[in-house]
Design a protein around this motif. Sequence first.
Motif, short mmCIF file in Angstrom:
data_model
loop_
_atom_site.label_atom_id
_atom_site.label_comp_id
_atom_site.label_asym_id
_atom_site.label_seq_id
_atom_site.Cartn_x
_atom_site.Cartn_y
_atom_site.Cartn_z
N ILE A 106 -3.65 -45.83 -0.74
CA ILE A 106 -4.23 -45.69 -2.09
C ILE A 106 -5.56 -44.95 -1.95
CG2 ILE A 106 -5.11 -46.93 -4.10
CD1 ILE A 106 -3.44 -49.38 -3.19
N PRO A 107 -5.71 -43.83 -2.66
CA PRO A 107 -7.00 -43.13 -2.56
C PRO A 107 -8.12 -43.94 -3.24
CG PRO A 107 -5.61 -42.07 -4.19
CD PRO A 107 -4.78 -43.15 -3.56
N ASP A 108 -9.37 -43.60 -2.89
CA ASP A 108 -10.52 -44.39 -3.37
C ASP A 108 -10.68 -44.36 -4.89
OD1 ASP A 108 -11.08 -44.98 -0.80
OD2 ASP A 108 -12.66 -43.48 -0.56
N ASN A 109 -10.14 -43.32 -5.54
CA ASN A 109 -10.35 -43.23 -6.99
C ASN A 109 -9.40 -44.14 -7.79
OD1 ASN A 109 -8.29 -41.44 -6.03
ND2 ASN A 109 -8.30 -40.34 -7.96
N LEU A 110 -8.54 -44.88 -7.12
CA LEU A 110 -7.61 -45.77 -7.84
C LEU A 110 -7.87 -47.23 -7.50
CD1 LEU A 110 -5.88 -43.31 -8.64
CD2 LEU A 110 -3.87 -44.61 -7.95
N SER A 111 -7.77 -48.08 -8.51
CA SER A 111 -7.88 -49.53 -8.28
C SER A 111 -6.52 -50.05 -7.81
CB SER A 111 -8.28 -50.23 -9.58
OG SER A 111 -7.22 -50.10 -10.52
N PHE A 112 -6.50 -51.27 -7.31
CA PHE A 112 -5.21 -51.89 -6.96
C PHE A 112 -4.32 -52.00 -8.21
CE2 PHE A 112 -7.75 -53.76 -3.41
CZ PHE A 112 -6.97 -53.30 -2.36
N ASP A 113 -4.93 -52.34 -9.34
CA ASP A 113 -4.13 -52.47 -10.57
C ASP A 113 -3.44 -51.15 -10.90
OD1 ASP A 113 -4.98 -55.05 -10.83
OD2 ASP A 113 -6.48 -54.63 -12.38
N GLN A 114 -4.22 -50.08 -10.85
CA GLN A 114 -3.64 -48.76 -11.17
C GLN A 114 -2.55 -48.40 -10.16
OE1 GLN A 114 -7.46 -46.71 -11.12
NE2 GLN A 114 -7.16 -46.17 -13.27
N ALA A 115 -2.82 -48.67 -8.90
CA ALA A 115 -1.85 -48.31 -7.85
C ALA A 115 -0.53 -49.05 -8.05
CB ALA A 115 -2.43 -48.62 -6.47
N ALA A 116 -0.62 -50.29 -8.52
CA ALA A 116 0.60 -51.09 -8.70
C ALA A 116 1.50 -50.55 -9.81
CB ALA A 116 0.23 -52.55 -8.98
N THR A 117 0.97 -49.67 -10.66
CA THR A 117 1.79 -49.15 -11.76
C THR A 117 2.72 -48.03 -11.29
OG1 THR A 117 0.28 -47.36 -12.47
CG2 THR A 117 -0.14 -49.57 -13.37
N ILE A 118 2.52 -47.57 -10.06
CA ILE A 118 3.16 -46.31 -9.65
C ILE A 118 4.52 -46.43 -8.95
CG2 ILE A 118 2.83 -44.27 -8.19
CD1 ILE A 118 -0.26 -44.75 -8.66
N PRO A 119 4.68 -47.31 -7.96
CA PRO A 119 5.82 -47.12 -7.03
C PRO A 119 7.20 -46.98 -7.66
CG PRO A 119 4.30 -48.81 -6.22
CD PRO A 119 3.84 -48.45 -7.60
N LEU A 120 7.67 -47.96 -8.41
CA LEU A 120 9.06 -47.92 -8.91
C LEU A 120 9.24 -46.82 -9.96
CD1 LEU A 120 11.80 -49.67 -8.64
CD2 LEU A 120 11.23 -50.35 -10.95
N ALA A 121 8.32 -46.75 -10.91
CA ALA A 121 8.49 -45.77 -11.98
C ALA A 121 8.41 -44.35 -11.43
CB ALA A 121 7.44 -45.99 -13.06
N PHE A 122 7.54 -44.14 -10.46
CA PHE A 122 7.44 -42.80 -9.86
C PHE A 122 8.73 -42.45 -9.13
CE2 PHE A 122 6.12 -39.61 -6.79
CZ PHE A 122 5.37 -38.76 -7.59
N ALA A 123 9.27 -43.42 -8.39
CA ALA A 123 10.55 -43.17 -7.69
C ALA A 123 11.66 -42.88 -8.71
CB ALA A 123 10.92 -44.37 -6.82
N THR A 124 11.60 -43.56 -9.84
CA THR A 124 12.60 -43.33 -10.88
C THR A 124 12.47 -41.91 -11.44
OG1 THR A 124 12.31 -45.66 -11.46
CG2 THR A 124 13.59 -44.32 -12.99
N ALA A 125 11.24 -41.47 -11.55
CA ALA A 125 11.02 -40.12 -12.10
C ALA A 125 11.48 -39.03 -11.14
CB ALA A 125 9.53 -39.94 -12.43
N VAL A 126 11.27 -39.24 -9.84
CA VAL A 126 11.57 -38.14 -8.89
C VAL A 126 13.01 -38.11 -8.38
CG1 VAL A 126 9.19 -37.81 -8.10
CG2 VAL A 126 10.66 -39.41 -6.85
N THR A 127 13.64 -39.32 -8.24
CA THR A 127 14.95 -39.28 -7.56
C THR A 127 16.00 -38.44 -8.29
OG1 THR A 127 15.48 -41.48 -8.46
CG2 THR A 127 14.66 -41.38 -6.19
N GLY B 187 -2.27 -37.62 -1.90
CA GLY B 187 -3.00 -36.40 -2.25
C GLY B 187 -2.91 -36.12 -3.75
N TRP B 188 -1.73 -36.27 -4.32
CA TRP B 188 -1.58 -36.01 -5.76
C TRP B 188 -2.43 -36.98 -6.59
CZ3 TRP B 188 4.49 -35.74 -5.53
CH2 TRP B 188 4.88 -34.47 -5.08
#
Length: 364
Positions: free
Chosen positions: A118-139, A317-318
């Motif tokens: 997790i890059p420094d500009n993101l909180s744990f809360d923000q980071a937790a919003t990403i994994p599944l939905a992002f995978a759903t968007a890219v696969t 990086g993104w």
Amino acid sequence: MAPTTQKALVIPAAKAPFQLVADWPVTKPGPSDVLIKLVSVALNPVDAWIKEFGAGPPLVPGYPFILGDDGAGVVEEVGPEVTNVAKGDRVLVVGGFNNDRAMFKEYLTHPAREVVKIPDNLSFDQAATIPLAFATAVTPIWASGEGANSVRFTPPWEEGGRTKYAGKPALVLGGSTSVGQFVIQLARLQGFSPIIATSSLRNAEFLKSIGATDVLDRSLSPADIKNALSSLTGGKPIEYVYDAWGRDRESARVGYSVLAPGGAFATVIPQELTDIADLVEESEKKGEGRRIGQAWATYDTPGNKELGEEIYKRLTGWLETGAIVPNRVEVLPNGLAGVETGLQRMFKGQVSGVKLVVHISETP
Ligand SMILES: NC(=O)c1ccc[n+]([C@@H]2O[C@H](COP(=O)([O-])OP(=O)(O)OC[C@H]3O[C@@H](n4cnc5c(N)ncnc54)[C@H](OP(=O)(O)O)[C@@H]3O)[C@@H](O)[C@H]2O)c1
């Protein structure tokens, strides 16, 4: 040293009430694994559906069962072969449907090569919003391994992946869903334009801030949506439609019917459930060459595996540059004990344009 037991939110049997237990075992990390102390975990519609309706194999291998697909936390231990992360690193992880990979607990043991810093500009809360939905968007758009259920766009790290789609119209149905928000941003990354999203209008300004050029009220009639699309694109064919809600028959049909010949239709649910099979058959008979991709939010399948490797390398990086921003967050009180209320709200359609997150440390 991590403890040997932990708190966990367990479903003892299909459709049974949650039980918050204090003695769920902590799995020891193997040589190439990390042990993560989870800080923030997010809720997803699939959790609400499994809780409400129960599920069996292959989705739920057995009971007692633990839900939770999105986690962010701190690396607590690393196996001797691990080189990509170290103790103390902040990481995000996409879970899976087995108790070891589940997030509604305090600790997660996971293969180190599948965690993302997790890059420094993101909180744990923000980071937790990403994994599944992002995978759903890219696969369904970028997976390219054998058997991948994907429209196989050229991804942005390959030649042409940021230029060949420039100026081509894209439509994101259900743009304010967690998935839709990432789909919009990825379409922007690839140069699609205009990027038209449907959602409730209360989310319109936010969707524009992350890349939608236009937002249409999702309650408009199919005919009104088609007219609006035609005027927004100046009659240009729509090359890419992503149905990020998937459960609205009329909307899926509008999406498929406005797609250009040769265009790409991605969806979050199986095609037969979207009720567009007759449209697909008709289009195939005419030889229109439309492609369909269906999301499957894991990088564990052979078709999605290589994509996973690329995402693990690039996502930090993104996020760091802001090319991809997380969902907005609503934190529910009481940690794991707050999950049930959140899932009920989700199930009743009472979540709009935010991701529900709990803090594990607030679990009573
Ligand atoms: N295949 C997979 O692997 C996979 C993985 C994850 C999710 N999914 C599926 O993907 C979909 C989205 O998941 P998510 O986590 O992103 O959802 P979410 O963020 O929890 O969804 C909430 C949003 O849904 C929107 N919405 C509700 N009804 C809608 C409708 N009829 N048409 C369009 N939008 C509607 C609401 O929009 P407004 O408030 O703006 O009206 C709200 O912002 C779900 O169906 C989920 O089951 C599939």
